[in-house]
Design a protein around this motif. Structure first.
Motif, PDB file in Angstrom:
ATOM      1  N   TYR A   1       0.834  -1.181   0.000  1.00  0.00           N
ATOM      2  CA  TYR A   1       0.000   0.000   0.000  1.00  0.00           C
ATOM      3  C   TYR A   1       0.873   1.237   0.000  1.00  0.00           C
ATOM      4  CZ  TYR A   1      -3.895  -3.024   1.065  1.00  0.00           C
ATOM      5  OH  TYR A   1      -4.858  -3.980   1.001  1.00  0.00           O
ATOM      6  N   VAL A  17      -1.840  -3.698  12.277  1.00  0.00           N
ATOM      7  CA  VAL A  17      -2.444  -3.561  10.958  1.00  0.00           C
ATOM      8  C   VAL A  17      -3.823  -4.205  11.038  1.00  0.00           C
ATOM      9  CG1 VAL A  17      -2.292  -4.133   8.520  1.00  0.00           C
ATOM     10  CG2 VAL A  17      -0.215  -3.621   9.807  1.00  0.00           C
ATOM     11  N   ARG A  19      -7.311  -5.109   9.114  1.00  0.00           N
ATOM     12  CA  ARG A  19      -7.949  -5.273   7.802  1.00  0.00           C
ATOM     13  C   ARG A  19      -9.444  -5.423   8.035  1.00  0.00           C
ATOM     14  NH1 ARG A  19      -3.990  -7.684   3.804  1.00  0.00           N
ATOM     15  NH2 ARG A  19      -2.038  -7.569   4.917  1.00  0.00           N
ATOM     16  N   GLN A  21     -13.549  -5.040   5.919  1.00  0.00           N
ATOM     17  CA  GLN A  21     -14.333  -4.832   4.708  1.00  0.00           C
ATOM     18  C   GLN A  21     -15.512  -3.957   5.107  1.00  0.00           C
ATOM     19  OE1 GLN A  21     -15.176  -8.309   2.419  1.00  0.00           O
ATOM     20  NE2 GLN A  21     -13.128  -9.108   2.696  1.00  0.00           N
ATOM     21  N   PRO A  64     -12.526  -3.400   0.660  1.00  0.00           N
ATOM     22  CA  PRO A  64     -11.476  -3.850   1.579  1.00  0.00           C
ATOM     23  C   PRO A  64     -10.597  -2.659   1.957  1.00  0.00           C
ATOM     24  CG  PRO A  64     -11.565  -5.229  -0.383  1.00  0.00           C
ATOM     25  CD  PRO A  64     -12.425  -4.034  -0.643  1.00  0.00           C
ATOM     26  N   VAL A  65     -10.266  -2.552   3.229  1.00  0.00           N
ATOM     27  CA  VAL A  65      -9.443  -1.445   3.703  1.00  0.00           C
ATOM     28  C   VAL A  65      -8.392  -1.985   4.672  1.00  0.00           C
ATOM     29  CG1 VAL A  65     -11.035  -0.844   5.569  1.00  0.00           C
ATOM     30  CG2 VAL A  65      -9.491   0.880   4.729  1.00  0.00           C
ATOM     31  N   ARG A  66      -7.196  -1.420   4.581  1.00  0.00           N
ATOM     32  CA  ARG A  66      -6.098  -1.802   5.474  1.00  0.00           C
ATOM     33  C   ARG A  66      -5.730  -0.567   6.286  1.00  0.00           C
ATOM     34  NH1 ARG A  66      -0.250  -4.401   3.916  1.00  0.00           N
ATOM     35  NH2 ARG A  66       0.748  -3.833   5.857  1.00  0.00           N
ATOM     36  N   ASN A  68      -3.305   1.058   9.139  1.00  0.00           N
ATOM     37  CA  ASN A  68      -2.052   0.973   9.880  1.00  0.00           C
ATOM     38  C   ASN A  68      -2.174   1.849  11.120  1.00  0.00           C
ATOM     39  OD1 ASN A  68      -0.607  -0.648   7.966  1.00  0.00           O
ATOM     40  ND2 ASN A  68      -0.500   1.178   6.677  1.00  0.00           N
ATOM     41  N   PHE A  77      -4.722   4.757   6.243  1.00  0.00           N
ATOM     42  CA  PHE A  77      -5.408   3.603   5.669  1.00  0.00           C
ATOM     43  C   PHE A  77      -5.373   3.659   4.153  1.00  0.00           C
ATOM     44  CE2 PHE A  77      -8.630   6.839   6.208  1.00  0.00           C
ATOM     45  CZ  PHE A  77      -9.423   6.743   5.080  1.00  0.00           C
ATOM     46  N   ARG A  80      -9.009  -0.424  -1.119  1.00  0.00           N
ATOM     47  CA  ARG A  80      -8.856  -1.170  -2.370  1.00  0.00           C
ATOM     48  C   ARG A  80     -10.179  -1.125  -3.144  1.00  0.00           C
ATOM     49  NH1 ARG A  80      -4.043  -4.686  -2.245  1.00  0.00           N
ATOM     50  NH2 ARG A  80      -4.971  -5.422  -4.157  1.00  0.00           N
ATOM     51  N   LYS A  83     -14.626  -6.054  -4.005  1.00  0.00           N
ATOM     52  CA  LYS A  83     -14.315  -7.445  -4.307  1.00  0.00           C
ATOM     53  C   LYS A  83     -14.775  -7.772  -5.732  1.00  0.00           C
ATOM     54  CE  LYS A  83     -13.124  -9.720  -0.802  1.00  0.00           C
ATOM     55  NZ  LYS A  83     -11.754 -10.124  -0.600  1.00  0.00           N
TER      56      LYS A  83
END
Length: 161
Positions: A1, A17, A19, A21, A64-66, A68, A77, A80, A83
């Motif tokens: 990312y 981290v 993760r 949705q 989807p999100v990540r 930190n 963050f 993405r 899906k």
């Protein structure tokens, strides 16, 4: 990312981290409070930033999100694309088939700059042809028939870059 790469370049390493949705424009405190709260993140701040960043995306699209989380309880963050299975269902509608043209439209959505693949992973970014084959394979595994003929695309798929 790209956000994580920028933080790493600045010498910051995340302590956690997360993760998740999250539906676009519909992030809520009750969904994310327990997950982010255990790391000391201000959940309302994340919700506001996420909803603002996903204004251009169809409401309710599962993104989807990540996230930190850093030692000083700050966060960044990266979001993405939705899906692939969700995009396929949107394009196909009520039918049990999808055309190769529609698979290509979904592939272009997945390859859109900014949301799709990480900017620092550009070397591993697949071609549109390879991504189209992957989308067709996903549709097949979901039980859709792949047809070579084209039909009119829904407005959401036609707006693909």
């Amino acid at each position: 990312y790209s956000a994580a790469a920028a933080a790493a370049a600045a010498g910051r390493t995340p302590v956690a981290v997360v993760r998740a949705q999250v539906p676009a424009q519909e992030a809520a405190m009750n969904q994310l409070g327990p997950v982010l709260g255990q790391h000391g993140v201000k959940t309302m701040e994340f919700v506001k930033q996420f909803n603002k960043q996903t204004e251009a995306v169809q409401k309710g699209a599962v993104m989807p999100v990540r996230i930190n989380v850093y030692k000083d309880r700050t966060f960044d963050f990266a979001v993405r694309t939705p899906k692939t299975s969700w995009l396929i269902r949107q394009v196909a509608g009520d039918t049990r088939y999808i055309t190769t043209r529609e698979c290509y439209a979904v592939a272009l959505c997945k390859l859109a700059p900014g949301l799709a693949f990480a900017q620092d992973a550009a070397a591993r970014r697949p071609s549109a042809h390879a991504m189209t084959k992957s989308v067709c394979g996903t549709a097949r595994s979901m039980g859709f028939e792949i047809r070579g003929a084209t039909r009119t695309l829904p407005a959401a798929a036609a707006a693909a870059p």
